[in-house]
Design a protein around this motif. Structure first.
Motif, short mmCIF file in Angstrom:
data_model
loop_
_atom_site.label_atom_id
_atom_site.label_comp_id
_atom_site.label_asym_id
_atom_site.label_seq_id
_atom_site.Cartn_x
_atom_site.Cartn_y
_atom_site.Cartn_z
N LEU A 22 -2.60 6.24 -14.35
CA LEU A 22 -1.89 5.71 -13.18
C LEU A 22 -2.71 4.60 -12.50
O LEU A 22 -3.88 4.78 -12.19
N PHE A 24 -2.49 1.34 -9.48
CA PHE A 24 -1.69 0.75 -8.41
C PHE A 24 -2.37 -0.49 -7.87
O PHE A 24 -3.58 -0.53 -7.68
N THR A 57 -1.67 6.30 -0.53
CA THR A 57 -0.94 5.61 -1.59
C THR A 57 -0.78 6.51 -2.81
O THR A 57 0.31 6.60 -3.38
N LEU A 61 2.65 7.84 -4.45
CA LEU A 61 3.00 7.63 -5.85
C LEU A 61 3.49 8.93 -6.46
O LEU A 61 4.51 8.97 -7.15
N THR A 64 6.92 9.81 -5.56
CA THR A 64 7.87 8.79 -6.05
C THR A 64 8.36 7.82 -4.96
O THR A 64 9.23 7.01 -5.21
N LEU A 66 6.61 5.53 -3.81
CA LEU A 66 6.05 4.28 -4.35
C LEU A 66 6.13 4.33 -5.86
O LEU A 66 6.02 5.39 -6.46
N ARG A 67 6.30 3.14 -6.46
CA ARG A 67 6.27 3.07 -7.92
C ARG A 67 4.89 2.59 -8.35
O ARG A 67 4.37 1.65 -7.77
N PRO A 68 4.34 3.20 -9.39
CA PRO A 68 3.02 2.75 -9.84
C PRO A 68 3.09 1.37 -10.50
O PRO A 68 4.16 0.95 -10.95
N TYR B 223 6.64 -0.40 1.35
CA TYR B 223 5.45 -0.12 0.57
C TYR B 223 4.94 -1.31 -0.21
O TYR B 223 4.01 -1.21 -0.98
#
Lengths: 223, 224, 244
Positions: A22, A24, A57, A61, A64, A66-68, B223
């Motif tokens: 993962l 970001f 953050t 993630l 969900t 936030l999208r990685p 975000y």
């Protein structure tokens, strides 16, 4: 790469959450990259890191929101993007903000939240008695103190059927007495086969606690 | 089913609007006050007023709806409920749609109902009352839908008030054109069928697209 | 591939040639159009402003789509270079729209006797200018807070859906309100002698657009990558070469 491998099994229906490579990015910079780890029923993961290192953050993630940038989150062997709704039914996320409407009472807020999350409304647990807000549950949240707001938000933990709890700083602004109660609630959730991921600066001293420190990775730059 | 979340948001936001009635009246008062400016700034002559009435009523209603957009997601963003809504096990599309419908119910709907009274004050001929209400009912719904995209895009910015207007107004222009034209046609005794049909099509299109774009905009803007 | 660094290096090699081509085609187009193309029967010499007005209006619209599409690519595929294109394209497109409006006004004076008229095409161009401004303002607001400009990209994308609707509705509005006295005729079927220099000017403007985009992108790339080693190296080399 810190990759906790000590797997612990204590339930028949084991749930598994894995993060796979993962990464970001924010403002052209990697906040973190290539995080891989696996959690199973009964596991608790404490995320450590300085302010601004990306703890929130990472939690977002996993929830969900936030999208990685790259990598995937796997729940029960499937990418969460493919099973978003059934995954989110298993997730409870509590952020920095209590997520309560100030003009509604604590109880109205909870009922609203339960309805949206399709939790069983007939299951009658008196969450507000548990969090010590029973006498205040019908007041608009405007009248509650910061600590009471936090408790009202945490009341969701008592009614939730989610397997995965994602908690961002759950111990801030609550008193010592309730902290102990919250800790035992978390432990009993783990014993029931739940998974907890949390960001906090407190040392919880829970058995088999796993740690993940984001600061180890900071400084990774793009390309 | 999807409608559980939809109804829950609808109910909550309506309840909030009722609990906080102060905000409910603001667009109406704004509408009223600005309409009162027009004779002062132009002329008290009822013949001249009646000519500009359709356009003025429409522009003012548009601004009233625009100015109330600001709070569409702001409170939910500030208290963390928006974050909770985004990760609900239901499509965000319906949540956003519910919020937009509530925005229309508390701004566009009362504005449309008040409009004939203000039309009377601007000497709008009586034949224009119903078409004015009808065009505003449909038109403000489109404005709320389009506006929700702008409200989502400017959500994390500090000075969004004027910025929101800047980015949203160009998108409002077609609605204004057809909406005010419908009233003009009706006053002239002509058929309003064609602008009505176009407004209906615009409403259908924005119902389909706007909540989806707004959902994307919310994720992007909150975000990054 | 397609990394900002790669683009910076390769575009550095193209840039002199592109600039030269732009310069040559615009010079040829201007001299031909202003000096040698025949006069318009009705408008006399004032029509010659189309050699700037038409290519500018043309690219103003094309530029919006270039901006929006690169914005979409930046959002969907997270390609950094597309994001740079999106950011750089906005002010260039807005400037071209402004030039189109300005030359339109200058042209309007001898043609209609007034600088401004609410003609359908001018109004559409004005709305396009507002759409550009919205994107730029949103970009600035986000970058002032250190956030990415994805919101502006999404706004540009929404604009592409709306441009046809806006244009159609303005046309509709104009036909309803068309004043009887002033009627702007469509550009009359052009004599080839008038058209050839226009074509060269359009090509010249396209080249100019690409050149301006590349220059602006290079500046943006250097700014974004200012903390990387290759930019620092570049800056040091530049310093060494400069005579003190």
């Amino acid at each position: 790469m810190p990759d906790p491998k000590n797997i612990l099994m204590n339930q028949a229906s084991v749930k598994t959450l894995s993060l796979k490579d993962l990464s970001f990015q924010r403002n052209e910079k990697f906040l973190f990259s290539n995080i891989s780890l696996t959690l199973e029923s009964g596991d608790i993961l404490q995320i450590l890191g300085q302010n601004g290192s990306g703890k929130t953050t990472l939690l977002r993630l996993i929830s969900t929101a936030l999208r990685p940038y790259s990598g995937e989150i796997i729940w029960q062997g499937k990418n969460v993007n493919d099973i978003r709704e059934s995954y989110l039914e298993d997730v409870l996320f509590l952020g920095h903000q209590p997520g309560l409407k100030r003009l509604l009472s604590a109880e109205e807020n909870l009922v609203w939240w339960r309805r949206l999350n399709k939790t069983n409304l007939s299951k009658n647990v008196n969450a507000f008695e548990e969090v010590g807000l029973y006498n205040h549950k019908d007041e608009p949240c405007n009248y509650l103190s910061v600590g009471q707001l936090k408790r009202a938000a945490l009341a969701r933990l008592y009614v939730s059927e989610a397997k995965l709890w994602i908690l961002d700083e759950p111990f801030t602004s609550i008193d010592k007495e309730f902290s102990i109660k919250l800790k035992s609630l978390i432990v009993s959730h783990l014993k029931r086969g739940g998974i907890v991921v949390l960001a906090t600066h407190q040392d919880l001293k829970i058995e088999n606690m796993k740690y993940f420190s984001i600061s180890d990775l900071s400084g990774a730059t793009s390309e | 089913m999807n409608n559980i979340g939809f109804l829950a948001i609808l109910r909550r936001d309506l309840l909030l609007a009722v609990r906080y009635r102060g905000d409910l009246a603001n667009p109406l008062i704004f509408f009223f006050i600005v309409i009162a400016l027009i004779p002062l700034g132009l002329t008290p002559d009822s013949k001249e007023l009646s000519e500009i009435a359709p356009g003025m009523l429409w522009i003012t209603a548009l601004l009233a709806s625009l100015l109330s957009l600001d709070g569409l997601f702001k409170d939910d963003f500030a208290d963390g409920t928006l974050e909770q809504i985004i990760i609900l096990p239901q499509p965000l599309y319906f949540m956003v749609l519910a919020k937009t419908i509530v925005h229309w119910v508390v701004t566009g709907l009362p504005l449309s109902l008040l409009a004939p009274v203000l039309g009377l004050m601007l000497s709008l001929p009586e034949t224009g009352y119903l078409p004015l209400m009808l065009s505003l009912l449909i038109g403000t719904a489109i404005l709320s839908l389009i506006g929700s995209v702008g409200a989502a895009l400017t959500l994390p910015l500090n000075k969004e008030g004027i910025l929101l207007s800047l980015i949203v107004i160009p998108f409002y222009m077609p609605v204004l054109i057809f909406g005010s034209n419908m009233v003009v046609l009706a006053v002239d005794g002509l058929s309003i069928a064609s602008p009505l049909a176009i407004m209906g099509a615009l409403l259908a299109l924005s119902l389909l697209i706007s909540p989806y774009v707004t959902s994307c905009a919310l994720r992007l803007s909150i975000y990054g | 591939m397609a990394s900002p660094r790669w683009f910076y290096q390769i575009s550095g090699r193209w840039l002199p040639w592109l600039s030269l081509l732009t310069f040559v085609s615009i010079i040829i187009g201007v001299i031909w159009g202003l000096g040698f193309a025949p006069q318009d029967a009705k408008q006399g010499n004032s029509f010659r402003i189309i050699y700037i007005h038409v290519p500018a209006s043309f690219l103003a619209l094309v530029g919006y789509y270039i901006m929006a599409i690169s914005g979409a690519i930046a959002i969907i595929w997270k390609i950094k270079l597309a994001d740079v294109v999106m950011k750089s394209a906005a002010p260039i497109g807005a400037s071209l729209t402004f030039i189109a409006l300005l030359t339109g006004a200058v042209w309007g004076k001898p043609t209609w006797g007034t600088y401004w008229i609410w003609d359908a095409r001018i109004t559409s161009m004005l709305i396009l200018f507002f759409l550009y401004l919205g994107v730029i303002v949103l970009q600035k607001a986000y970058s002032a807070q250190g956030l990415s400009n994805k919101a502006a990209a999404l706004l540009a994308l929404v604009g592409t859906i709306n441009i046809p609707i806006i244009y159609k509705s303005v046309d509709w509005w104009y036909t309803l309100h068309q004043p009887a006295t002033i009627k702007f005729t469509e550009a009359p079927s052009m004599h080839p002698d008038m058209f050839q220099p226009l074509l060269i000017m359009i090509i010249g403007f396209y080249l100019f657009y690409v050149t301006a985009l590349i220059v602006s992108m290079r500046a943006e790339i250097i700014f974004r990558e200012r903390n990387t080693s290759w930019v620092k190296e570049l800056a040091l080399n530049l310093k060494d070469k400069r005579p003190i």
